[in-house]
Design an enzyme around this catalytic site. Structure first.
Site, PDB file in Angstrom:
ATOM      1  N   ASP A  67      -8.486  69.145 -36.410  1.00 35.03           N
ATOM      2  CA  ASP A  67      -7.087  68.759 -36.217  1.00 35.03           C
ATOM      3  C   ASP A  67      -6.169  69.956 -36.046  1.00 35.03           C
ATOM      4  O   ASP A  67      -6.570  71.104 -36.267  1.00 35.03           O
ATOM      5  CB  ASP A  67      -6.617  67.876 -37.387  1.00 35.03           C
ATOM      6  CG  ASP A  67      -6.999  68.439 -38.755  1.00 35.03           C
ATOM      7  OD1 ASP A  67      -7.329  69.636 -38.837  1.00 35.03           O
ATOM      8  OD2 ASP A  67      -6.968  67.685 -39.737  1.00 35.03           O
ATOM      9  N   ASP A 136      -5.357  61.291 -50.884  1.00 36.69           N
ATOM     10  CA  ASP A 136      -5.268  59.874 -50.516  1.00 36.69           C
ATOM     11  C   ASP A 136      -6.529  59.402 -49.785  1.00 36.69           C
ATOM     12  O   ASP A 136      -6.572  58.293 -49.269  1.00 36.69           O
ATOM     13  CB  ASP A 136      -4.029  59.630 -49.638  1.00 36.69           C
ATOM     14  CG  ASP A 136      -4.040  60.481 -48.367  1.00 36.69           C
ATOM     15  OD1 ASP A 136      -5.035  61.203 -48.125  1.00 36.69           O
ATOM     16  OD2 ASP A 136      -3.050  60.433 -47.609  1.00 36.69           O
ATOM     17  N   HIS A 138      -7.884  60.861 -47.072  1.00 33.21           N
ATOM     18  CA  HIS A 138      -7.958  61.113 -45.622  1.00 33.21           C
ATOM     19  C   HIS A 138      -9.043  62.138 -45.285  1.00 33.21           C
ATOM     20  O   HIS A 138      -9.402  62.973 -46.107  1.00 33.21           O
ATOM     21  CB  HIS A 138      -6.590  61.515 -45.047  1.00 33.21           C
ATOM     22  CG  HIS A 138      -6.088  62.876 -45.436  1.00 33.21           C
ATOM     23  ND1 HIS A 138      -4.761  63.126 -45.714  1.00 33.21           N
ATOM     24  CD2 HIS A 138      -6.712  64.074 -45.576  1.00 33.21           C
ATOM     25  CE1 HIS A 138      -4.597  64.402 -46.003  1.00 33.21           C
ATOM     26  NE2 HIS A 138      -5.772  65.007 -45.929  1.00 33.21           N
ATOM     27  N   GLU A 143      -5.007  59.384 -41.849  1.00 30.12           N
ATOM     28  CA  GLU A 143      -4.348  58.922 -43.062  1.00 30.12           C
ATOM     29  C   GLU A 143      -4.785  57.491 -43.385  1.00 30.12           C
ATOM     30  O   GLU A 143      -5.331  56.786 -42.518  1.00 30.12           O
ATOM     31  CB  GLU A 143      -2.820  58.963 -42.856  1.00 30.12           C
ATOM     32  CG  GLU A 143      -2.264  60.331 -42.509  1.00 30.12           C
ATOM     33  CD  GLU A 143      -2.198  61.285 -43.716  1.00 30.12           C
ATOM     34  OE1 GLU A 143      -3.050  61.190 -44.625  1.00 30.12           O
ATOM     35  OE2 GLU A 143      -1.290  62.133 -43.712  1.00 30.12           O
TER      36      GLU A 143
END
Ligand code: PGA
Length: 267
Positions: A67, A136, A138, A143
């Site tokens: 990313d 979280d 990811h 996400e």
């Protein structure tokens, strides 16, 4: 899922570096999927040391990063382009033309994302994908709520991710880019092997959900339960909310015995 629990971050790094070293010795033109963030820094340092001290050769390796932020130049001190130069590329001999990182400034995003996917396919697919995990759950910048079949695309970052990355942007959430280009969950799942690394108490809940929870888009890393060759390499703190710690340790010990030939009756 293979879960390897190591006492310290240094040992977690050593195990993961050894997996990549072994694969590279077998296949000099290895295709590596790479991650940024604090977690893999020790792995990159270990691989750079192997390159320097024993001549581990990366000259035929191709890399694809997961990313990159959208909207900041590659030369930004906290772009993932800069991160990779600083923490890995400057220290090993991967040819510049073999290194791929999503383009933070691509105007034609959709076309760029398709080309990125095609480049991975043209390289023969990713042999080993290195992954960190967000608090979280990811992976990459996928996400919670990301489609588990998603491909490389632009994602909007959650408030939690913006806050986690704010220290890199002068401490203010407002300065953190709000979007990123990321390989999709489906893209990651096509890697032949995934190495998910995590250390520290702050990752314990995400690891417990990813490894032992239900498979759900709420925890994108949980889809790795469906991947035939994912190795989760974590320290004791990141493992602290797992239910089956004793079993994972037993599995790992038995595998070491099998690999060393010590499991078989020699009579
Ligand atoms: P970290 O980030 O390695 O900096 O904890 C991991 C992630 O958010 O994917």
């Amino acid at each position: 899922m293979e879960v390897i629990i190591q006492p310290t971050y240094a040992q977690l790094v050593a195990v993961s570096a050894e997996i990549i070293r072994g694969a590279l010795l077998k296949k000099p033109n290895l295709v590596l999927g790479l991650a940024t963030g604090s977690t893999p820094i020790g792995l990159y340092e270990a691989l750079a040391r192997m390159h320097k001290t024993e001549g581990l050769d990366f000259s035929a390796v191709t890399t694809f990063n997961l990313d990159e932020y959208v909207g900041i130049p590659r030369s930004h001190p906290y772009s993932y382009h800069t991160f990779m130069e600083t923490h890995f590329f400057n220290a090993v001999n991967i040819p510049a033309e073999n290194r791929h990182i999503p383009q933070s400034t691509a105007v034609e995003h959709e076309e760029f994302c398709e080309l990125y996917e095609a480049a991975i396919v043209n390289a023969g697919g990713i042999d080993i994908q290195v992954l960190g995990i967000g608090k979280d759950g990811h992976i990459g910048f996928n996400e919670p709520s990301s489609s588990l079949g998603s491909r490389t695309r632009i994602k909007t970052l959650t408030q939690g991710t913006l806050e986690a990355n704010a220290p890199h942007f002068g401490g203010t959430v407002d300065a953190v880019p709000k979007m990123a280009i990321t390989m999709g969950v489906g893209t990651i799942m096509e890697a032949k092997q995934c190495l998910l690394l995590a250390n520290g108490e702050s990752k314990a809940e995400a690891i417990a959900h990813a490894v032992e929870g239900p498979i759900t888009a709420e925890v994108p890393a949980s889809v790795l339960q469906m991947h035939p060759r994912t190795v989760v390499i974590i320290d004791e703190e990141a493992a602290s909310q797992l239910k089956r710690v004793a079993y994972y340790k037993q599995v790992y010990a038995n595998k070491q015995k099998l690999l060393s030939g010590g499991y078989y009756d020699k009579s």
